[in-house]
Motif scaffolding. Structure first.
Motif, PDB file in Angstrom:
ATOM      1  N   TYR A  64     -43.457  61.872 -47.965  1.00 30.16           N
ATOM      2  CA  TYR A  64     -43.188  62.184 -46.558  1.00 30.16           C
ATOM      3  C   TYR A  64     -42.499  61.005 -45.878  1.00 30.16           C
ATOM      4  O   TYR A  64     -41.575  61.185 -45.082  1.00 30.16           O
ATOM      5  CB  TYR A  64     -44.477  62.543 -45.812  1.00 30.16           C
ATOM      6  CG  TYR A  64     -45.009  63.919 -46.138  1.00 30.16           C
ATOM      7  CD1 TYR A  64     -44.187  65.042 -46.116  1.00 30.16           C
ATOM      8  CD2 TYR A  64     -46.348  64.109 -46.482  1.00 30.16           C
ATOM      9  CE1 TYR A  64     -44.670  66.309 -46.425  1.00 30.16           C
ATOM     10  CE2 TYR A  64     -46.841  65.376 -46.792  1.00 30.16           C
ATOM     11  CZ  TYR A  64     -46.003  66.460 -46.751  1.00 30.16           C
ATOM     12  OH  TYR A  64     -46.486  67.710 -47.052  1.00 30.16           O
ATOM     13  N   GLU A  65     -42.912  59.795 -46.218  1.00 30.46           N
ATOM     14  CA  GLU A  65     -42.274  58.597 -45.660  1.00 30.46           C
ATOM     15  C   GLU A  65     -40.829  58.489 -46.148  1.00 30.46           C
ATOM     16  O   GLU A  65     -39.920  58.200 -45.370  1.00 30.46           O
ATOM     17  CB  GLU A  65     -43.075  57.348 -46.059  1.00 30.46           C
ATOM     18  CG  GLU A  65     -42.508  56.059 -45.525  1.00 30.46           C
ATOM     19  CD  GLU A  65     -42.502  55.942 -44.008  1.00 30.46           C
ATOM     20  OE1 GLU A  65     -41.640  55.196 -43.478  1.00 30.46           O
ATOM     21  OE2 GLU A  65     -43.330  56.595 -43.345  1.00 30.46           O
ATOM     22  N   LEU A  66     -40.613  58.723 -47.437  1.00 32.69           N
ATOM     23  CA  LEU A  66     -39.247  58.688 -47.979  1.00 32.69           C
ATOM     24  C   LEU A  66     -38.368  59.739 -47.300  1.00 32.69           C
ATOM     25  O   LEU A  66     -37.198  59.478 -46.999  1.00 32.69           O
ATOM     26  CB  LEU A  66     -39.266  58.897 -49.493  1.00 32.69           C
ATOM     27  CG  LEU A  66     -39.896  57.778 -50.322  1.00 32.69           C
ATOM     28  CD1 LEU A  66     -40.058  58.212 -51.770  1.00 32.69           C
ATOM     29  CD2 LEU A  66     -39.080  56.502 -50.216  1.00 32.69           C
ATOM     30  N   MET A  67     -38.941  60.925 -47.045  1.00 34.29           N
ATOM     31  CA  MET A  67     -38.195  61.993 -46.376  1.00 34.29           C
ATOM     32  C   MET A  67     -37.859  61.599 -44.941  1.00 34.29           C
ATOM     33  O   MET A  67     -36.742  61.859 -44.461  1.00 34.29           O
ATOM     34  CB  MET A  67     -39.010  63.292 -46.405  1.00 34.29           C
ATOM     35  CG  MET A  67     -39.106  63.897 -47.796  1.00 34.29           C
ATOM     36  SD  MET A  67     -40.447  65.097 -47.983  1.00 34.29           S
ATOM     37  CE  MET A  67     -39.808  66.472 -47.035  1.00 34.29           C
ATOM     38  N   ALA A  68     -38.808  60.952 -44.277  1.00 31.48           N
ATOM     39  CA  ALA A  68     -38.602  60.560 -42.871  1.00 31.48           C
ATOM     40  C   ALA A  68     -37.512  59.504 -42.735  1.00 31.48           C
ATOM     41  O   ALA A  68     -36.821  59.449 -41.715  1.00 31.48           O
ATOM     42  CB  ALA A  68     -39.912  60.052 -42.269  1.00 31.48           C
ATOM     43  N   THR A  69     -37.358  58.677 -43.756  1.00 32.47           N
ATOM     44  CA  THR A  69     -36.381  57.587 -43.665  1.00 32.47           C
ATOM     45  C   THR A  69     -35.036  57.931 -44.305  1.00 32.47           C
ATOM     46  O   THR A  69     -34.099  57.142 -44.223  1.00 32.47           O
ATOM     47  CB  THR A  69     -36.937  56.307 -44.321  1.00 32.47           C
ATOM     48  OG1 THR A  69     -37.255  56.581 -45.686  1.00 32.47           O
ATOM     49  CG2 THR A  69     -38.170  55.804 -43.596  1.00 32.47           C
ATOM     50  N   LEU A  70     -34.941  59.090 -44.932  1.00 29.65           N
ATOM     51  CA  LEU A  70     -33.686  59.493 -45.578  1.00 29.65           C
ATOM     52  C   LEU A  70     -32.727  60.052 -44.525  1.00 29.65           C
ATOM     53  O   LEU A  70     -33.040  61.022 -43.855  1.00 29.65           O
ATOM     54  CB  LEU A  70     -33.969  60.554 -46.649  1.00 29.65           C
ATOM     55  CG  LEU A  70     -32.785  61.029 -47.479  1.00 29.65           C
ATOM     56  CD1 LEU A  70     -32.179  59.875 -48.271  1.00 29.65           C
ATOM     57  CD2 LEU A  70     -33.228  62.140 -48.418  1.00 29.65           C
ATOM     58  N   ASP A  71     -31.593  59.393 -44.381  1.00 30.37           N
ATOM     59  CA  ASP A  71     -30.599  59.820 -43.393  1.00 30.37           C
ATOM     60  C   ASP A  71     -29.643  60.826 -44.039  1.00 30.37           C
ATOM     61  O   ASP A  71     -28.671  60.456 -44.688  1.00 30.37           O
ATOM     62  CB  ASP A  71     -29.834  58.609 -42.855  1.00 30.37           C
ATOM     63  CG  ASP A  71     -28.968  58.950 -41.659  1.00 30.37           C
ATOM     64  OD1 ASP A  71     -28.605  60.141 -41.489  1.00 30.37           O
ATOM     65  OD2 ASP A  71     -28.649  58.029 -40.894  1.00 30.37           O
ATOM     66  N   VAL A  72     -29.954  62.103 -43.853  1.00 36.53           N
ATOM     67  CA  VAL A  72     -29.163  63.170 -44.474  1.00 36.53           C
ATOM     68  C   VAL A  72     -27.750  63.218 -43.887  1.00 36.53           C
ATOM     69  O   VAL A  72     -26.789  63.515 -44.595  1.00 36.53           O
ATOM     70  CB  VAL A  72     -29.890  64.529 -44.328  1.00 36.53           C
ATOM     71  CG1 VAL A  72     -29.072  65.655 -44.928  1.00 36.53           C
ATOM     72  CG2 VAL A  72     -31.250  64.469 -44.999  1.00 36.53           C
ATOM     73  N   ASN A  73     -27.612  62.893 -42.608  1.00 34.98           N
ATOM     74  CA  ASN A  73     -26.285  62.912 -41.982  1.00 34.98           C
ATOM     75  C   ASN A  73     -25.360  61.856 -42.582  1.00 34.98           C
ATOM     76  O   ASN A  73     -24.204  62.132 -42.883  1.00 34.98           O
ATOM     77  CB  ASN A  73     -26.400  62.720 -40.465  1.00 34.98           C
ATOM     78  CG  ASN A  73     -27.113  63.889 -39.810  1.00 34.98           C
ATOM     79  OD1 ASN A  73     -26.990  65.024 -40.265  1.00 34.98           O
ATOM     80  ND2 ASN A  73     -27.876  63.605 -38.774  1.00 34.98           N
ATOM     81  N   LYS A  74     -25.875  60.641 -42.764  1.00 33.66           N
ATOM     82  CA  LYS A  74     -25.066  59.565 -43.338  1.00 33.66           C
ATOM     83  C   LYS A  74     -24.889  59.744 -44.842  1.00 33.66           C
ATOM     84  O   LYS A  74     -23.852  59.431 -45.393  1.00 33.66           O
ATOM     85  CB  LYS A  74     -25.733  58.203 -43.096  1.00 33.66           C
ATOM     86  CG  LYS A  74     -25.346  57.533 -41.818  1.00 33.66           C
ATOM     87  CD  LYS A  74     -25.868  56.112 -41.835  1.00 33.66           C
ATOM     88  CE  LYS A  74     -25.720  55.450 -40.493  1.00 33.66           C
ATOM     89  NZ  LYS A  74     -26.444  54.176 -40.436  1.00 33.66           N
ATOM     90  N   GLY A  75     -25.937  60.241 -45.514  1.00 33.42           N
ATOM     91  CA  GLY A  75     -25.929  60.317 -46.970  1.00 33.42           C
ATOM     92  C   GLY A  75     -25.185  61.501 -47.541  1.00 33.42           C
ATOM     93  O   GLY A  75     -24.937  61.560 -48.736  1.00 33.42           O
ATOM     94  N   GLY A  76     -24.876  62.472 -46.692  1.00 33.96           N
ATOM     95  CA  GLY A  76     -24.097  63.623 -47.143  1.00 33.96           C
ATOM     96  C   GLY A  76     -24.803  64.468 -48.183  1.00 33.96           C
ATOM     97  O   GLY A  76     -26.022  64.621 -48.160  1.00 33.96           O
TER      98      GLY A  76
END
Length: 130
Positions: A64-76
């Protein structure tokens, strides 16, 4: 360890976390996920339900922490795929926890180890190119 040694170790341990880079913290998290998932699996084998639950939940919390910090917009697209993997791991862990099923835990652990290996490899590559 005695008194001052234990205190010195705790200061070192806390500072190693406080001064770790974002990348190093991510590696600590994925390493912890492998560790806690394996403890949870063994607790299922040992029929220690409270211990299995506690460690599976710790593993889920890490994801859940990894998901919260994953920037889907930047990471594409790559980040979206990674988010899907994280979500799948969390669901698989929940299923294993509910059913107390070692085979489901083995599936989750395999994926968690792949995530860990991927992040460790990415960290090595970034250090070589950095």
């Amino acid at each position: 360890m005695y008194g001052s040694q234990a205190k010195a170790y705790n200061v070192y341990k806390n500072n190693s976390i406080n001064f770790a880079s974002k990348e190093q913290l991510l590696l600590m998290l994925v390493d912890g996920a492998v560790k806690f998932s394996k403890i949870g699996r063994q607790a299922i084998v040992d029929k220690n339900i409270p211990k299995s639950h506690e460690n599976i939940v710790k593993t889920q919390d890490i994801f859940y922490e990894l998901m919260a910090t994953l920037d889907v917009n930047k990471g594409g697209e790559w980040a979206k795929q990674l988010m899907s993997i994280y979500e799948f791991i969390v669901r698989t862990l929940a299923d294993a926890n509910i059913k107390k099923d070692v085979k489901i835990m083995d599936e989750a652990i395999s994926l968690i180890e792949q995530v860990k290996d991927t992040w460790h490899e990415a960290y090595k590559v970034s250090k070589q190119n950095g």
